[in-house]
Scaffold this motif. Structure first.
Motif, PDB file in Angstrom:
ATOM      1  N   GLU A 176      39.726  15.865  70.742  1.00 20.48           N
ATOM      2  CA  GLU A 176      38.558  16.748  70.761  1.00 20.48           C
ATOM      3  C   GLU A 176      38.901  18.120  70.191  1.00 20.48           C
ATOM      4  O   GLU A 176      38.141  18.688  69.408  1.00 20.48           O
ATOM      5  N   LYS A 177      40.059  18.654  70.590  1.00 19.13           N
ATOM      6  CA  LYS A 177      40.474  19.972  70.074  1.00 19.13           C
ATOM      7  C   LYS A 177      40.632  19.922  68.560  1.00 19.13           C
ATOM      8  O   LYS A 177      40.146  20.806  67.841  1.00 19.13           O
ATOM      9  N   GLU A 215      38.437  22.028  65.838  1.00 21.51           N
ATOM     10  CA  GLU A 215      39.088  22.959  64.914  1.00 21.51           C
ATOM     11  C   GLU A 215      38.727  22.631  63.466  1.00 21.51           C
ATOM     12  O   GLU A 215      38.477  23.532  62.661  1.00 21.51           O
ATOM     13  N   VAL A 216      38.695  21.345  63.121  1.00 23.99           N
ATOM     14  CA  VAL A 216      38.337  20.941  61.755  1.00 23.99           C
ATOM     15  C   VAL A 216      36.887  21.304  61.455  1.00 23.99           C
ATOM     16  O   VAL A 216      36.579  21.814  60.375  1.00 23.99           O
ATOM     17  N   VAL A 217      35.996  21.084  62.403  1.00 27.71           N
ATOM     18  CA  VAL A 217      34.587  21.448  62.209  1.00 27.71           C
ATOM     19  C   VAL A 217      34.475  22.948  61.941  1.00 27.71           C
ATOM     20  O   VAL A 217      33.759  23.377  61.026  1.00 27.71           O
ATOM     21  N   GLU A 218      35.172  23.751  62.715  1.00 27.10           N
ATOM     22  CA  GLU A 218      35.124  25.202  62.520  1.00 27.10           C
ATOM     23  C   GLU A 218      35.706  25.594  61.152  1.00 27.10           C
ATOM     24  O   GLU A 218      35.172  26.474  60.479  1.00 27.10           O
ATOM     25  N   LEU A 219      36.777  24.939  60.751  1.00 30.31           N
ATOM     26  CA  LEU A 219      37.387  25.228  59.456  1.00 30.31           C
ATOM     27  C   LEU A 219      36.420  24.872  58.323  1.00 30.31           C
ATOM     28  O   LEU A 219      36.233  25.652  57.389  1.00 30.31           O
ATOM     29  N   ILE A 220      35.794  23.737  58.430  1.00 28.67           N
ATOM     30  CA  ILE A 220      34.872  23.290  57.376  1.00 28.67           C
ATOM     31  C   ILE A 220      33.665  24.212  57.294  1.00 28.67           C
ATOM     32  O   ILE A 220      33.129  24.437  56.203  1.00 28.67           O
ATOM     33  N   LYS A 221      33.244  24.786  58.406  1.00 27.72           N
ATOM     34  CA  LYS A 221      32.120  25.718  58.397  1.00 27.72           C
ATOM     35  C   LYS A 221      32.391  26.945  57.528  1.00 27.72           C
ATOM     36  O   LYS A 221      31.461  27.616  57.088  1.00 27.72           O
TER      37      LYS A 221
END
Length: 101
Positions: free
Chosen positions: A87-88, A92-98
């Motif tokens: 989950e972490k 983190e990947v979702v935030e980076l891609i944003k």
């Protein structure tokens, strides 16, 4: 793409060169995550004729990006990874891609 966003993204992605995996190279040193991704991409390229139905461009992109979260979390071997670790890393990947356009 905004140059600053690309520089920031590449700065994070560069950590894949520094983060080591739990596995070893043939010369008896820890392999970096970046080395693993490169070798997997190379393998996909060379076996593409064995899988003519596969979209090789998509497969190679998957090989390049599949461990991007490890630039942030480091390598956690699959046999040690908990649901919380998953989950972490996903978050983190979702935030980076944003940060990308």
């Amino acid at each position: 793409m905004e140059p600053r966003a690309l520089i920031n993204f590449m700065s994070i992605a560069e950590k894949l060169k520094c983060n080591t995996r739990h596995s070893w190279t043939s010369t008896n040193r820890h392999e970096s995550v970046a080395e693993h991704s490169w070798r997997l991409s190379l393998l996909a390229y060379f076996v593409q004729d064995e899988f003519p139905e596969a979209d090789i461009d998509k497969v190679i992109l998957m090989c390049i990006f599949h461990d991007l979260g490890e630039a942030i979390t480091g390598d956690i071997p699959a046999f040690n990874k908990t649901p919380e670790d998953e989950e972490k890393e996903d978050n983190e990947v979702v935030e980076l891609i944003k940060t990308l356009p």
